[in-house]
Design a protein around this motif. Structure first.
Motif, short mmCIF file in Angstrom:
data_model
loop_
_atom_site.label_atom_id
_atom_site.label_comp_id
_atom_site.label_asym_id
_atom_site.label_seq_id
_atom_site.Cartn_x
_atom_site.Cartn_y
_atom_site.Cartn_z
N GLY A 134 0.81 -1.23 0.00
CA GLY A 134 0.00 0.00 0.00
C GLY A 134 0.84 1.27 0.00
O GLY A 134 0.37 2.32 0.41
N LYS A 135 2.06 1.18 -0.50
CA LYS A 135 2.95 2.34 -0.48
C LYS A 135 2.41 3.50 -1.31
O LYS A 135 2.36 4.64 -0.84
CB LYS A 135 4.35 1.93 -0.99
N SER A 136 2.00 3.20 -2.54
CA SER A 136 1.51 4.29 -3.40
C SER A 136 0.28 4.93 -2.79
O SER A 136 0.16 6.16 -2.76
CB SER A 136 1.09 3.77 -4.79
N THR A 137 -0.61 4.08 -2.30
CA THR A 137 -1.86 4.59 -1.71
C THR A 137 -1.54 5.52 -0.54
O THR A 137 -2.11 6.61 -0.43
CB THR A 137 -2.73 3.42 -1.23
N LEU A 138 -0.62 5.10 0.29
CA LEU A 138 -0.26 5.91 1.46
C LEU A 138 0.34 7.25 1.03
O LEU A 138 -0.04 8.30 1.54
CB LEU A 138 0.74 5.15 2.34
#
Ligand code: GDP
Length: 449
Positions: free
Chosen positions: A192-196
């Motif tokens: 979930g890196k991009s989302t975060l």
């Protein structure tokens, strides 16, 4: 050079005395400036060849409450925000009190350059209290006596150093512009890196995000939170172009390592539904080996039914899997819903503060003699290993050098014991601690050849 220093501290530590000492006869000028509230005294300070504006926050004190009132907190925060430098005052005679700690937390959170000043430090009682002040994690205390005018040359030196550091940028008015903290977000694909990162930066940022073609290393984006500047290393952004392949993506160790090396604080994002798989632990291990401050963010909390219980369990698990950084901060977040991000940034700041902590040599050696008498090192072929002297030559991460009679003979488990004891004694939770053993004479032991 012109800047504003604010004097902060709990009631009765001597803020007004220091203010008067710095401003001297010029106090007459105080209070009649436009925009100065009644309870905030400002004056022109002169210290050696340094001239600056000084603000006294003594007027914020209301009832002698044992805790920081909301109003006092608010006013102090505002005063710190307006200043370039904080003179954080404690009373060396009474030692560190819980209220001092509350103020210290507040100051630390602002990220402003801060000088820890131990006032009333004349005499022996003062020295002991000043040593205690180290525990506030605001660096080495400058010992003064505002009343007697002692220690002003040390204060002068500390201010020059603080101002100098803040001005290493190219702007001369940058005492208010603290250095951004470099943060990298790493984790397995789909953690979930991009989302975060998109959630942190907002949708707008996504549209104006890094363009392809910029060199990989230069992709970092500015971000502000908790009155502090951050630089986020956007590894996720690098991959937006190839979204379709994302689901098949493997962990790129090289890219992760690059992000870790860029960062001061690394946020390891794990998936709440499958936390601490081998890859997660491998990344955590890389972070620790590179000596970076670590924060574990357990993402997708919206998918976890009983969060409070889950968090306790996760904390235990983290300590179990990462004993080398016991006490590492663990926060539960939902990048998708934007939940827990405030706590996440708070943890980043705290972790950064611990990572920067310096323990004075005197306190270390006091600790060493206590520790070695409580739990002495083992004997090797009939001879006891002597631990002579310890010092911390650097922070970021905290690095200690211990001088001993037999560096190679100290067993690994005793070393680990020392590291853990250091962690506990000097409030260094969750940060990588480096301990090097050296064979060398105690510099203070003259009897040795
Ligand atoms: P990355 O590979 O680490 O950059 O992961 P992405 O940000 O692409 O997210 C992977 C998947 O997890 C996407 O389908 C996201 O929508 C989903 N996701 C990310 N964060 C959350 C969250 O907090 N909660 C839930 N339920 N899903 C999330």
């Amino acid at each position: 050079m012109s800047f504003t220093a604010v004097i902060v501290g709990r009631p009765n530590v001597g803020k007004s005395t220091l203010f008067n000492r710095l401003v001297g006869r010029r106090t007459a000028l105080v209070d009649d400036r436009p925009g100065v509230t009644r309870d905030r005294r400002e004056g022109e300070a002169q210290l050696g060849d340094l001239a600056f504006t000084v603000v006294d926050t003594a007027g914020f004190e209301e009832a002698p409450a044992g805790s920081l009132s909301a109003r006092m907190r608010e006013q102090t925060e505002q005063a710190i925000r307006d200043a370039g430098l904080v003179l954080f005052l404690v009373d060396a005679r009474s030692g560190v009190t819980p209220l001092d700690r509350q103020f210290a937390d507040l100051v630390r959170r602002t990220g402003k350059p801060t000088i820890l000043v131990a006032n009333k430090s004349e005499g022996r009682a003062g020295e002991a209290g000043a040593l205690e002040a180290y525990e506030l994690g605001l660096g080495e205390p400058v010992l003064i006596s505002a009343e007697h005018g002692a220690g002003t040359s040390d204060l002068y030196a500390a201010i020059v150093e603080a101002v100098g550091e803040a001005e290493t940028g190219n702007d001369t008015e940058t005492l208010t512009d603290e250095k951004p903290i470099k943060v990298a977000v790493v984790g397995r694909p789909n953690a979930g890196k991009s989302t975060l990162i998109n959630q942190l930066l907002g949708e707008e940022r996504l549209l104006t995000g890094p363009e392809p073609g910029i060199t990989r290393d230069s992709i970092s984006v500015p971000y502000r939170s908790h009155e502090h500047a951050f630089e986020l290393y956007d590894t996720a952004g690098l991959r937006r172009r190839s979204r379709i392949e994302d689901k098949l993506e493997k962990l790129s160790v090289a890219e992760t390592l690059r992000a870790i090396r860029f960062a001061e604080v690394v946020v390891l994002l794990v998936d709440a539904e499958r936390p601490f798989e081998e890859q997660d632990l491998r990344i955590a291990d890389l972070v620790v080996r590179e000596g970076r401050a670590l924060v574990v963010a357990v993402n997708k909390s919206d998918l976890v039914p009983r969060r409070a219980g889950a968090l306790t369990k996760l904390r235990d698990e983290v300590d179990h899997w990462l004993p080398q950084v016991r006490g590492v901060p663990v926060v539960m977040i939902s990048g998708l819903r934007g939940e827990g991000l405030d706590r996440l940034m708070q943890a980043v700041l705290q972790s950064h503060a611990v990572w920067n902590r310096r323990v004075p040599t005197a306190a270390l050696n006091k600790w060493l003699s206590a520790v070695t008498s409580e739990h002495p090192p083992p004997a090797v072929s009939g001879r006891r290993i002597k631990l002579n002297y310890i010092t911390q030559p650097k922070a970021r991460p905290p690095t200690f050098v211990l001088f001993t009679s037999r560096a190679d003979a100290v067993p690994e488990d005793y070393r680990r014991y020392l590291v853990n004891a250091l962690r506990d004694a000097f409030d260094l939770p969750g940060t990588p601690i480096r301990l090097t053993l050296r064979e060398k004479e105690n510099p203070f032991d003259r009897k040795k050849p």
